[in-house]
Write a protein that holds these residues in place. Structure first.
Motif, PDB file in Angstrom:
ATOM      1  N   GLU A 125       0.647  -1.214   0.079  1.00 20.40           N
ATOM      2  CA  GLU A 125       0.149  -0.079  -0.076  1.00 20.40           C
ATOM      3  C   GLU A 125       0.813   1.278   0.003  1.00 20.40           C
ATOM      4  N   ILE A 126       1.918   1.222   0.687  1.00 24.18           N
ATOM      5  CA  ILE A 126       2.785   2.529   0.717  1.00 24.18           C
ATOM      6  C   ILE A 126       3.253   2.717  -0.729  1.00 24.18           C
ATOM      7  N   ILE A 127       3.862   1.701  -1.450  1.00 29.17           N
ATOM      8  CA  ILE A 127       4.264   1.817  -2.762  1.00 29.17           C
ATOM      9  C   ILE A 127       3.162   2.198  -3.674  1.00 29.17           C
ATOM     10  N   ARG A 128       2.108   1.717  -3.598  1.00 30.46           N
ATOM     11  CA  ARG A 128       0.771   1.909  -4.388  1.00 30.46           C
ATOM     12  C   ARG A 128       0.614   3.486  -4.547  1.00 30.46           C
ATOM     13  N   LYS A 129       0.673   3.933  -3.135  1.00 27.71           N
ATOM     14  CA  LYS A 129       0.452   5.389  -2.795  1.00 27.71           C
ATOM     15  C   LYS A 129       1.568   6.328  -3.363  1.00 27.71           C
ATOM     16  N   MET A 130       2.868   5.910  -3.307  1.00 27.83           N
ATOM     17  CA  MET A 130       3.966   6.579  -3.899  1.00 27.83           C
ATOM     18  C   MET A 130       3.984   6.629  -5.485  1.00 27.83           C
ATOM     19  N   ILE A 131       3.384   5.433  -6.173  1.00 28.00           N
ATOM     20  CA  ILE A 131       3.369   5.523  -7.616  1.00 28.00           C
ATOM     21  C   ILE A 131       2.092   6.507  -8.074  1.00 28.00           C
ATOM     22  N   TYR A 132       1.005   6.246  -7.227  1.00 27.60           N
ATOM     23  CA  TYR A 132      -0.166   7.156  -7.608  1.00 27.60           C
ATOM     24  C   TYR A 132       0.247   8.707  -7.446  1.00 27.60           C
ATOM     25  N   ASP A 133       0.802   9.087  -6.328  1.00 27.62           N
ATOM     26  CA  ASP A 133       1.176  10.528  -6.182  1.00 27.62           C
ATOM     27  C   ASP A 133       2.403  10.972  -6.762  1.00 27.62           C
ATOM     28  N   GLY A 134       3.072  10.136  -7.561  1.00 27.90           N
ATOM     29  CA  GLY A 134       4.288  10.684  -8.166  1.00 27.90           C
ATOM     30  C   GLY A 134       5.381  11.027  -7.232  1.00 27.90           C
ATOM     31  N   ASN A 135       5.375  10.227  -6.168  1.00 30.54           N
ATOM     32  CA  ASN A 135       6.467  10.429  -5.065  1.00 30.54           C
ATOM     33  C   ASN A 135       7.685   9.302  -5.019  1.00 30.54           C
ATOM     34  N   PRO A 136       8.824   9.506  -5.503  1.00 28.10           N
ATOM     35  CA  PRO A 136       9.667   8.531  -5.459  1.00 28.10           C
ATOM     36  C   PRO A 136      10.516   8.295  -4.272  1.00 28.10           C
ATOM     37  N   GLY A 137       9.909   9.227  -3.251  1.00 27.61           N
ATOM     38  CA  GLY A 137      10.590   8.707  -1.786  1.00 27.61           C
ATOM     39  C   GLY A 137      11.894   9.357  -1.657  1.00 27.61           C
ATOM     40  N   GLU A 138      12.608   9.164  -0.770  1.00 26.06           N
ATOM     41  CA  GLU A 138      13.965   9.378  -0.316  1.00 26.06           C
ATOM     42  C   GLU A 138      14.869   8.202  -1.056  1.00 26.06           C
ATOM     43  N   VAL A 139      16.100   8.535  -1.064  1.00 24.40           N
ATOM     44  CA  VAL A 139      17.151   7.404  -1.747  1.00 24.40           C
ATOM     45  C   VAL A 139      16.919   6.138  -0.952  1.00 24.40           C
ATOM     46  N   ASP A 140      16.680   6.074   0.389  1.00 22.96           N
ATOM     47  CA  ASP A 140      16.632   5.049   1.124  1.00 22.96           C
ATOM     48  C   ASP A 140      15.088   4.455   1.269  1.00 22.96           C
TER      49      ASP A 140
END
Length: 231
Positions: A125-140
């Motif tokens: 679910e965390i990764i789904r939201k990252m993809i949907y929001d266009g958020n690649p997150g931090e390097v780690d």
């Protein structure tokens, strides 16, 4: 990413590490590869992932017209330990990382037996939201470690290997995909489980750079079979 995997009859050769260990060869797959329809709505499949991230990755990997600041420039090097690697600059951290995370995420939600070993649990679910929001997150945040054997002419390039989840020597959980001579290791761990420094050094970074480790010639099969606990 299937492009180089098709034979002259537009069939895909799929590799089984267990069959290789027994001295057997490849199996054939239908022309569509591992396709599963109906897991995404048309807007997410075509607009969000297709035109925004998949189109960029296709051009970045296989060639195509891109803006100068998003057009990868890659050079080969050898470090003081004799390790050969490729450094790429100008590769979009946002677009390329989300493209790769979309492969990991779709493998986790897939019902296809080929992806049965990829289960992300609460990270799904965390990764789904990252993809949907266009958020690649931090390097780690779910870094990917890249390796390749494309420079080893003794290794076949036209294979895709059953992806699997492993525990690394440092005790981290990694999901390994081997596609067309490239090895992608997705690290999926909590923030409290500190990642090895080499993963964060080599992965794609917010400064739009990444490194690809070149597997030493003659050791490609050892690396592949090693991920499956086989010799």
């Amino acid at each position: 990413m299937y492009r180089d995997l098709y034979d002259d009859k537009h069939k895909i050769r799929v590799f089984s590490p267990h069959e290789r260990a027994k001295g057997e060869g490849y199996t054939k797959k239908p022309s569509t590869g591992e396709y599963e329809g109906g897991i995404l709505c048309a807007d997410c499949d075509n607009t969000l992932l297709g035109s925004k991230y998949e189109d960029y990755a296709r051009k970045a990997i296989y060639g195509g017209r891109l803006p100068e600041n998003e057009n990868p420039v890659c050079e080969n090097f050898k470090n003081q330990h004799g390790v050969h690697f490729t450094t790429c600059q100008n590769i979009s951290y946002l677009k390329f990382k989300i493209f790769l995370l979309s492969i990991l995420w779709r493998s986790s939600i897939s019902s296809r037996p080929f992806f049965s070993d990829i289960k992300l649990g609460p990270h799904e679910e965390i990764i789904r939201k990252m993809i949907y929001d266009g958020n690649p997150g931090e390097v780690d945040d779910y870094p990917i470690f890249f390796m390749t054997y494309v420079n080893d002419k003794s290794m076949p390039k036209d294979l895709i290997v059953h992806p699997r989840q492993i525990r690394t020597k440092s005790g981290h959980r990694a999901n390994v995909f081997i596609i067309g001579g490239m090895v992608y290791m997705f690290h999926v761990n909590s923030k409290n489980h500190k990642l090895p420094e080499h993963v964060l050094t080599e992965t794609i970074k917010p400064n739009n750079s990444m490194n690809i480790i070149q597997i030493p010639k003659g050791t490609g099969w050892d690396v592949i079979l090693g991920y499956y606990g086989l010799k």
